[in-house]
Design a protein around this motif. Structure first.
Motif, PDB file in Angstrom:
ATOM      1  N   ASP A 240       0.939  -1.177  -0.178  1.00  0.00           N
ATOM      2  CA  ASP A 240      -0.038  -0.037  -0.066  1.00  0.00           C
ATOM      3  C   ASP A 240       0.978   1.497   0.157  1.00  0.00           C
ATOM      4  O   ASP A 240       0.403   2.466   0.247  1.00  0.00           O
ATOM      5  CB  ASP A 240      -1.058   0.162   1.220  1.00  0.00           C
ATOM      6  CG  ASP A 240      -0.047   0.193   2.441  1.00  0.00           C
ATOM      7  OD1 ASP A 240       0.892  -0.154   2.584  1.00  0.00           O
ATOM      8  OD2 ASP A 240      -0.796  -0.111   3.456  1.00  0.00           O
ATOM      9  N   THR A 242       3.288   2.245   2.042  1.00  0.00           N
ATOM     10  CA  THR A 242       3.610   2.730   3.276  1.00  0.00           C
ATOM     11  C   THR A 242       4.955   2.313   3.822  1.00  0.00           C
ATOM     12  O   THR A 242       5.320   2.879   4.988  1.00  0.00           O
ATOM     13  CB  THR A 242       2.610   2.316   4.344  1.00  0.00           C
ATOM     14  OG1 THR A 242       2.445   0.851   4.453  1.00  0.00           O
ATOM     15  CG2 THR A 242       1.083   2.813   4.157  1.00  0.00           C
ATOM     16  N   GLY A 247       8.626   3.623  -0.904  1.00  0.00           N
ATOM     17  CA  GLY A 247       7.367   3.743  -0.763  1.00  0.00           C
ATOM     18  C   GLY A 247       6.730   3.094  -2.119  1.00  0.00           C
ATOM     19  O   GLY A 247       5.851   3.828  -2.612  1.00  0.00           O
ATOM     20  N   LYS A 294      -1.336  -4.267   3.177  1.00  0.00           N
ATOM     21  CA  LYS A 294      -0.136  -4.180   3.279  1.00  0.00           C
ATOM     22  C   LYS A 294       0.621  -5.152   2.478  1.00  0.00           C
ATOM     23  O   LYS A 294       2.042  -5.138   2.352  1.00  0.00           O
ATOM     24  CB  LYS A 294       0.324  -4.101   4.718  1.00  0.00           C
ATOM     25  CG  LYS A 294       0.020  -2.496   5.316  1.00  0.00           C
ATOM     26  CD  LYS A 294       0.424  -2.571   6.922  1.00  0.00           C
ATOM     27  CE  LYS A 294       0.166  -1.326   7.285  1.00  0.00           C
ATOM     28  NZ  LYS A 294       0.681  -0.212   6.595  1.00  0.00           N
TER      29      LYS A 294
END
Length: 360
Positions: A240, A242, A247, A294
Protein backbone atom coordinates in the motif's frame (compact mmCIF):
# COMPACT_ATOMS: atom_id res chain seq x y z
CA UNK A 1 12.08 -63.37 25.19
CA UNK A 2 10.14 -60.10 24.98
CA UNK A 3 9.08 -58.82 28.40
CA UNK A 4 5.45 -57.71 28.49
CA UNK A 5 4.42 -54.42 30.08
CA UNK A 6 2.62 -54.13 33.40
CA UNK A 7 -1.03 -54.07 32.35
CA UNK A 8 -2.01 -52.12 35.46
CA UNK A 9 -0.22 -49.02 34.18
CA UNK A 10 -1.25 -47.10 31.01
CA UNK A 11 1.30 -47.06 28.21
CA UNK A 12 1.86 -44.98 25.07
CA UNK A 13 3.97 -45.32 21.96
CA UNK A 14 5.97 -42.17 21.17
CA UNK A 15 8.59 -41.11 18.61
CA UNK A 16 12.12 -41.19 19.95
CA UNK A 17 12.31 -37.42 19.32
CA UNK A 18 9.71 -37.00 22.11
CA UNK A 19 11.62 -39.12 24.63
CA UNK A 20 12.52 -37.32 27.84
CA UNK A 21 14.76 -38.18 30.81
CA UNK A 22 12.77 -39.86 33.58
CA UNK A 23 10.44 -41.82 31.28
CA UNK A 24 10.15 -45.56 32.00
CA UNK A 25 10.22 -48.09 29.17
CA UNK A 26 7.12 -50.29 28.99
CA UNK A 27 8.58 -52.69 26.42
CA UNK A 28 12.02 -54.04 25.63
CA UNK A 29 13.80 -52.31 22.77
CA UNK A 30 15.58 -54.40 20.14
CA UNK A 31 17.82 -53.43 17.24
CA UNK A 32 17.07 -54.54 13.70
CA UNK A 33 19.42 -57.47 14.34
CA UNK A 34 17.33 -58.56 17.35
CA UNK A 35 19.95 -57.36 19.81
CA UNK A 36 18.42 -56.02 23.01
CA UNK A 37 19.24 -52.35 23.45
CA UNK A 38 17.33 -51.64 26.67
CA UNK A 39 14.91 -53.65 28.74
CA UNK A 40 11.45 -52.85 30.07
CA UNK A 41 11.64 -50.83 33.26
CA UNK A 42 14.71 -48.89 32.19
CA UNK A 43 14.53 -45.25 33.24
CA UNK A 44 15.61 -43.03 30.39
CA UNK A 45 18.41 -40.53 30.70
CA UNK A 46 20.32 -38.56 28.05
CA UNK A 47 22.81 -41.41 27.54
CA UNK A 48 20.11 -44.07 27.10
CA UNK A 49 18.15 -41.86 24.69
CA UNK A 50 21.28 -41.28 22.62
CA UNK A 51 21.91 -45.05 22.59
CA UNK A 52 18.40 -45.71 21.25
CA UNK A 53 18.85 -43.06 18.56
CA UNK A 54 22.23 -44.59 17.60
CA UNK A 55 20.42 -47.81 16.66
CA UNK A 56 17.92 -45.84 14.50
CA UNK A 57 14.90 -46.88 16.57
CA UNK A 58 12.02 -44.62 15.52
CA UNK A 59 9.46 -45.25 18.28
CA UNK A 60 9.45 -46.56 21.84
CA UNK A 61 6.75 -47.64 24.30
CA UNK A 62 6.75 -45.96 27.71
CA UNK A 63 4.53 -45.84 30.76
CA UNK A 64 2.35 -42.77 30.97
CA UNK A 65 3.00 -40.57 33.97
CA UNK A 66 0.55 -38.01 35.26
CA UNK A 67 3.24 -35.36 35.43
CA UNK A 68 4.31 -35.86 31.81
CA UNK A 69 0.74 -35.96 30.54
CA UNK A 70 0.10 -32.58 32.17
CA UNK A 71 3.12 -30.97 30.56
CA UNK A 72 2.51 -28.57 27.70
CA UNK A 73 3.90 -29.37 24.29
CA UNK A 74 6.41 -26.58 24.82
CA UNK A 75 7.60 -28.11 28.13
CA UNK A 76 7.92 -31.51 26.50
CA UNK A 77 9.87 -30.10 23.59
CA UNK A 78 12.26 -28.13 25.80
CA UNK A 79 13.04 -31.33 27.74
CA UNK A 80 13.66 -33.45 24.64
CA UNK A 81 16.93 -34.63 23.14
CA UNK A 82 15.69 -33.27 19.81
CA UNK A 83 15.56 -29.72 21.19
CA UNK A 84 18.97 -29.96 22.82
CA UNK A 85 20.47 -31.09 19.52
CA UNK A 86 18.60 -28.36 17.63
CA UNK A 87 19.83 -25.71 20.11
CA UNK A 88 23.43 -26.82 19.66
CA UNK A 89 23.14 -26.78 15.87
CA UNK A 90 21.36 -23.42 16.05
CA UNK A 91 24.21 -21.89 18.12
CA UNK A 92 26.77 -23.22 15.66
CA UNK A 93 24.84 -21.83 12.69
CA UNK A 94 24.49 -18.37 14.24
CA UNK A 95 28.25 -18.32 14.95
CA UNK A 96 29.13 -19.52 11.42
CA UNK A 97 26.83 -16.92 9.87
CA UNK A 98 28.33 -14.13 12.00
CA UNK A 99 31.85 -15.09 10.92
CA UNK A 100 30.79 -15.32 7.27
CA UNK A 101 29.22 -11.85 7.34
CA UNK A 102 32.34 -10.40 8.97
CA UNK A 103 34.48 -11.89 6.17
CA UNK A 104 32.14 -10.54 3.49
CA UNK A 105 32.23 -7.04 5.01
CA UNK A 106 35.88 -6.77 6.06
CA UNK A 107 37.53 -8.77 3.27
CA UNK A 108 35.00 -8.21 0.47
CA UNK A 109 34.61 -11.99 0.01
CA UNK A 110 31.93 -13.61 -2.10
CA UNK A 111 28.95 -15.16 -0.29
CA UNK A 112 29.45 -18.84 0.56
CA UNK A 113 25.96 -19.83 -0.56
CA UNK A 114 26.47 -23.57 -0.28
CA UNK A 115 27.63 -23.40 3.32
CA UNK A 116 24.97 -20.95 4.52
CA UNK A 117 21.99 -22.63 2.85
CA UNK A 118 23.35 -26.05 3.82
CA UNK A 119 23.32 -25.12 7.51
CA UNK A 120 19.64 -24.16 7.35
CA UNK A 121 18.69 -27.20 5.25
CA UNK A 122 20.42 -29.48 7.79
CA UNK A 123 18.43 -28.00 10.66
CA UNK A 124 15.19 -28.40 8.71
CA UNK A 125 15.93 -32.01 7.71
CA UNK A 126 16.90 -33.02 11.25
CA UNK A 127 13.71 -31.49 12.63
CA UNK A 128 11.48 -33.11 10.03
CA UNK A 129 8.75 -30.54 9.35
CA UNK A 130 7.92 -26.87 9.20
CA UNK A 131 5.65 -27.06 12.21
CA UNK A 132 8.46 -28.49 14.32
CA UNK A 133 10.75 -25.63 13.24
CA UNK A 134 8.20 -23.06 14.42
CA UNK A 135 7.86 -24.93 17.71
CA UNK A 136 11.65 -24.99 18.10
CA UNK A 137 11.87 -21.26 17.47
CA UNK A 138 9.09 -20.67 20.00
CA UNK A 139 11.29 -22.40 22.60
CA UNK A 140 14.51 -20.68 21.60
CA UNK A 141 13.29 -17.08 21.85
CA UNK A 142 15.45 -16.20 24.88
CA UNK A 143 18.74 -16.11 22.97
CA UNK A 144 20.39 -12.69 23.04
CA UNK A 145 22.38 -12.21 19.81
CA UNK A 146 19.42 -10.41 18.28
CA UNK A 147 20.58 -9.34 14.80
CA UNK A 148 22.26 -12.58 13.75
CA UNK A 149 19.72 -14.78 15.53
CA UNK A 150 16.89 -12.94 13.78
CA UNK A 151 18.56 -13.53 10.41
CA UNK A 152 18.79 -17.28 11.05
CA UNK A 153 15.18 -17.35 12.26
CA UNK A 154 13.94 -15.55 9.15
CA UNK A 155 15.96 -17.90 6.95
CA UNK A 156 14.43 -20.97 8.64
CA UNK A 157 10.94 -19.48 8.34
CA UNK A 158 11.53 -18.61 4.67
CA UNK A 159 12.66 -22.17 3.98
CA UNK A 160 9.37 -23.41 5.45
CA UNK A 161 7.43 -20.79 3.47
CA UNK A 162 9.07 -21.97 0.24
CA UNK A 163 7.95 -25.54 0.94
CA UNK A 164 4.42 -24.43 1.83
CA UNK A 165 4.17 -22.34 -1.35
CA UNK A 166 5.33 -25.26 -3.51
CA UNK A 167 8.52 -23.61 -4.74
CA UNK A 168 11.16 -25.58 -6.61
CA UNK A 169 14.64 -26.23 -5.16
CA UNK A 170 16.24 -23.20 -6.80
CA UNK A 171 13.51 -20.84 -5.58
CA UNK A 172 13.73 -22.36 -2.10
CA UNK A 173 17.51 -21.80 -2.08
CA UNK A 174 17.12 -18.16 -3.13
CA UNK A 175 14.42 -17.46 -0.54
CA UNK A 176 16.41 -19.20 2.22
CA UNK A 177 19.58 -17.22 1.48
CA UNK A 178 17.60 -14.02 0.99
CA UNK A 179 16.02 -14.47 4.40
CA UNK A 180 19.46 -14.92 5.93
CA UNK A 181 20.97 -11.85 4.25
CA UNK A 182 17.97 -9.51 4.38
CA UNK A 183 19.33 -7.49 7.32
CA UNK A 184 23.02 -7.53 6.38
CA UNK A 185 22.85 -3.74 6.14
CA UNK A 186 22.37 -3.56 9.92
CA UNK A 187 26.08 -4.34 10.27
CA UNK A 188 26.49 -0.65 9.32
CA UNK A 189 24.01 0.61 11.95
CA UNK A 190 25.52 1.98 15.21
CA UNK A 191 25.18 -0.54 18.05
CA UNK A 192 23.84 2.10 20.44
CA UNK A 193 20.81 2.40 18.15
CA UNK A 194 20.43 -1.34 17.43
CA UNK A 195 20.61 -2.19 21.13
CA UNK A 196 18.71 0.80 22.52
CA UNK A 197 16.35 -0.43 25.28
CA UNK A 198 13.80 2.32 24.60
CA UNK A 199 11.75 3.26 21.56
CA UNK A 200 13.77 5.00 18.86
CA UNK A 201 13.56 8.72 18.19
CA UNK A 202 12.51 9.78 14.66
CA UNK A 203 16.17 10.55 13.84
CA UNK A 204 17.30 7.12 15.10
CA UNK A 205 14.55 5.39 13.14
CA UNK A 206 15.69 7.19 9.99
CA UNK A 207 19.18 5.83 10.65
CA UNK A 208 17.77 2.30 11.06
CA UNK A 209 15.88 2.62 7.77
CA UNK A 210 19.16 3.13 5.92
CA UNK A 211 19.99 -0.57 6.46
CA UNK A 212 17.96 -1.52 3.38
CA UNK A 213 20.04 0.67 1.06
CA UNK A 214 23.26 -0.25 2.88
CA UNK A 215 22.43 -3.95 2.59
CA UNK A 216 21.87 -3.59 -1.14
CA UNK A 217 25.18 -1.75 -1.37
CA UNK A 218 27.00 -4.66 0.30
CA UNK A 219 25.39 -7.26 -1.98
CA UNK A 220 25.02 -5.48 -5.33
CA UNK A 221 28.35 -6.61 -6.75
CA UNK A 222 28.28 -10.11 -5.27
CA UNK A 223 27.80 -13.15 -7.50
CA UNK A 224 24.39 -14.03 -6.13
CA UNK A 225 20.90 -14.00 -7.63
CA UNK A 226 19.54 -10.49 -8.13
CA UNK A 227 16.41 -11.43 -6.17
CA UNK A 228 18.53 -11.77 -3.03
CA UNK A 229 19.85 -8.24 -3.55
CA UNK A 230 16.30 -6.95 -3.97
CA UNK A 231 15.23 -8.72 -0.79
CA UNK A 232 17.84 -6.72 1.15
CA UNK A 233 16.61 -3.50 -0.50
CA UNK A 234 12.84 -4.05 -0.47
CA UNK A 235 11.90 -6.21 2.55
CA UNK A 236 10.40 -3.14 4.28
CA UNK A 237 8.33 -2.07 1.27
CA UNK A 238 4.57 -2.59 1.60
CA UNK A 239 1.91 -3.15 -1.07
CA UNK A 240 0.00 0.00 0.00
CA UNK A 241 3.07 2.27 -0.46
CA UNK A 242 3.54 2.77 3.32
CA UNK A 243 6.93 1.04 3.40
CA UNK A 244 10.50 2.19 2.82
CA UNK A 245 12.98 3.09 1.38
CA UNK A 246 11.01 4.11 -1.74
CA UNK A 247 7.31 3.67 -0.85
CA UNK A 248 6.71 1.28 -3.73
CA UNK A 249 3.34 -0.33 -4.56
CA UNK A 250 2.71 -4.06 -4.49
CA UNK A 251 3.28 -4.49 -8.22
CA UNK A 252 6.67 -2.82 -7.93
CA UNK A 253 7.99 -4.98 -5.08
CA UNK A 254 9.97 -8.13 -5.82
CA UNK A 255 7.68 -11.04 -4.78
CA UNK A 256 10.51 -12.75 -2.88
CA UNK A 257 11.03 -9.54 -0.89
CA UNK A 258 7.33 -9.53 0.05
CA UNK A 259 7.58 -13.12 1.32
CA UNK A 260 10.67 -12.27 3.37
CA UNK A 261 8.80 -9.24 4.73
CA UNK A 262 6.14 -11.56 6.19
CA UNK A 263 8.79 -13.81 7.78
CA UNK A 264 10.68 -10.76 9.05
CA UNK A 265 7.63 -9.21 10.73
CA UNK A 266 6.44 -12.52 12.18
CA UNK A 267 9.78 -13.33 13.79
CA UNK A 268 10.42 -9.79 15.03
CA UNK A 269 7.01 -9.53 16.70
CA UNK A 270 7.09 -12.98 18.32
CA UNK A 271 10.60 -12.45 19.74
CA UNK A 272 11.59 -10.57 22.89
CA UNK A 273 13.10 -7.16 22.32
CA UNK A 274 14.92 -4.88 24.76
CA UNK A 275 12.01 -2.41 24.65
CA UNK A 276 9.09 -4.90 24.78
CA UNK A 277 8.29 -8.57 25.47
CA UNK A 278 7.35 -10.99 22.68
CA UNK A 279 3.88 -10.74 21.20
CA UNK A 280 1.57 -13.78 21.13
CA UNK A 281 1.59 -15.42 17.65
CA UNK A 282 -2.20 -15.20 17.47
CA UNK A 283 -2.00 -11.41 17.99
CA UNK A 284 0.56 -11.26 15.19
CA UNK A 285 -1.73 -13.33 12.95
CA UNK A 286 -4.55 -10.89 13.74
CA UNK A 287 -2.31 -7.95 12.78
CA UNK A 288 -1.68 -9.61 9.42
CA UNK A 289 -5.42 -10.24 9.00
CA UNK A 290 -6.19 -6.60 9.84
CA UNK A 291 -3.45 -5.32 7.52
CA UNK A 292 -4.12 -7.42 4.44
CA UNK A 293 -3.67 -4.38 2.18
CA UNK A 294 -0.01 -4.17 3.21
CA UNK A 295 0.96 -7.58 1.82
CA UNK A 296 0.23 -9.77 -1.17
CA UNK A 297 -2.77 -11.91 -0.14
CA UNK A 298 -1.53 -14.64 -2.47
CA UNK A 299 1.24 -15.14 0.08
CA UNK A 300 -0.35 -14.12 3.38
CA UNK A 301 -3.46 -16.31 3.12
CA UNK A 302 -1.72 -19.70 2.66
CA UNK A 303 1.16 -18.80 4.97
CA UNK A 304 -1.05 -17.65 7.86
CA UNK A 305 -3.08 -20.84 7.45
CA UNK A 306 0.05 -22.94 7.84
CA UNK A 307 1.40 -20.89 10.76
CA UNK A 308 -1.93 -21.16 12.60
CA UNK A 309 -1.98 -24.94 12.21
CA UNK A 310 1.38 -25.10 13.98
CA UNK A 311 -0.36 -24.10 17.22
CA UNK A 312 -3.25 -26.59 17.11
CA UNK A 313 -3.03 -28.82 20.23
CA UNK A 314 -0.87 -26.26 22.04
CA UNK A 315 -1.78 -25.18 25.55
CA UNK A 316 -2.66 -21.49 25.74
CA UNK A 317 -3.61 -18.95 28.38
CA UNK A 318 -6.65 -16.81 27.57
CA UNK A 319 -7.11 -13.16 28.48
CA UNK A 320 -9.53 -14.21 31.27
CA UNK A 321 -6.71 -16.37 32.74
CA UNK A 322 -8.34 -19.67 31.73
CA UNK A 323 -5.89 -22.27 30.42
CA UNK A 324 -6.96 -24.52 27.56
CA UNK A 325 -5.90 -26.22 24.35
CA UNK A 326 -6.32 -24.98 20.76
CA UNK A 327 -8.44 -27.68 19.13
CA UNK A 328 -9.80 -26.18 15.91
CA UNK A 329 -9.11 -23.23 13.63
CA UNK A 330 -11.74 -20.85 12.32
CA UNK A 331 -10.80 -20.50 8.65
CA UNK A 332 -12.43 -17.09 8.35
CA UNK A 333 -10.49 -15.71 11.33
CA UNK A 334 -7.34 -17.71 11.98
CA UNK A 335 -6.44 -15.53 14.96
CA UNK A 336 -9.58 -16.68 16.79
CA UNK A 337 -9.58 -20.50 17.05
CA UNK A 338 -11.73 -22.76 19.22
CA UNK A 339 -10.11 -23.49 22.58
CA UNK A 340 -11.04 -26.37 24.87
CA UNK A 341 -11.08 -25.35 28.54
CA UNK A 342 -11.73 -28.43 30.70
CA UNK A 343 -14.99 -29.87 29.31
CA UNK A 344 -16.17 -26.74 27.50
CA UNK A 345 -15.25 -25.20 24.16
CA UNK A 346 -14.66 -21.48 23.70
CA UNK A 347 -15.15 -20.19 20.15
CA UNK A 348 -13.15 -16.95 20.07
CA UNK A 349 -15.07 -15.70 17.02
CA UNK A 350 -18.18 -15.62 19.23
CA UNK A 351 -16.61 -14.78 22.61
CA UNK A 352 -14.88 -11.75 21.14
CA UNK A 353 -14.07 -10.20 24.53
CA UNK A 354 -11.65 -13.09 25.07
CA UNK A 355 -8.42 -13.67 23.18
CA UNK A 356 -5.34 -15.85 23.46
CA UNK A 357 -2.81 -14.07 25.66
CA UNK A 358 0.12 -16.48 25.42
CA UNK A 359 1.15 -19.89 24.22
CA UNK A 360 2.42 -22.02 27.11
Amino acid sequence: MITQPDNSKPIERIPISAAMPGMELARDIYSRNDQMILGRGSILDAQKISKIMFYSVDTITVYKQASSVEKTLTDQLKSSVEFREFSQHYDETVTSFKHEVNHVISENREINEEMLVGEVENMISQTGSGSRIFNMLHCIRDYDDVTYMHSINVSLICNCFARWLGMNDEEKRILTLGGMLHDIGKTQTPLNILQKPDLLTPEEFNTIKLHTIQGYGILKDKKIDDRIKMIALQHHERADRTGYPFGKSGEEVEPFAMIVAIADVYDAMTSDRSYRPRICPFDVIQDFEDGTQKYNPGFTVPLLQQISEVYVNHTVRLSNDDVGKVVLLNKSELSKPIVQVNDSFVDLTKSRQIKIREIL
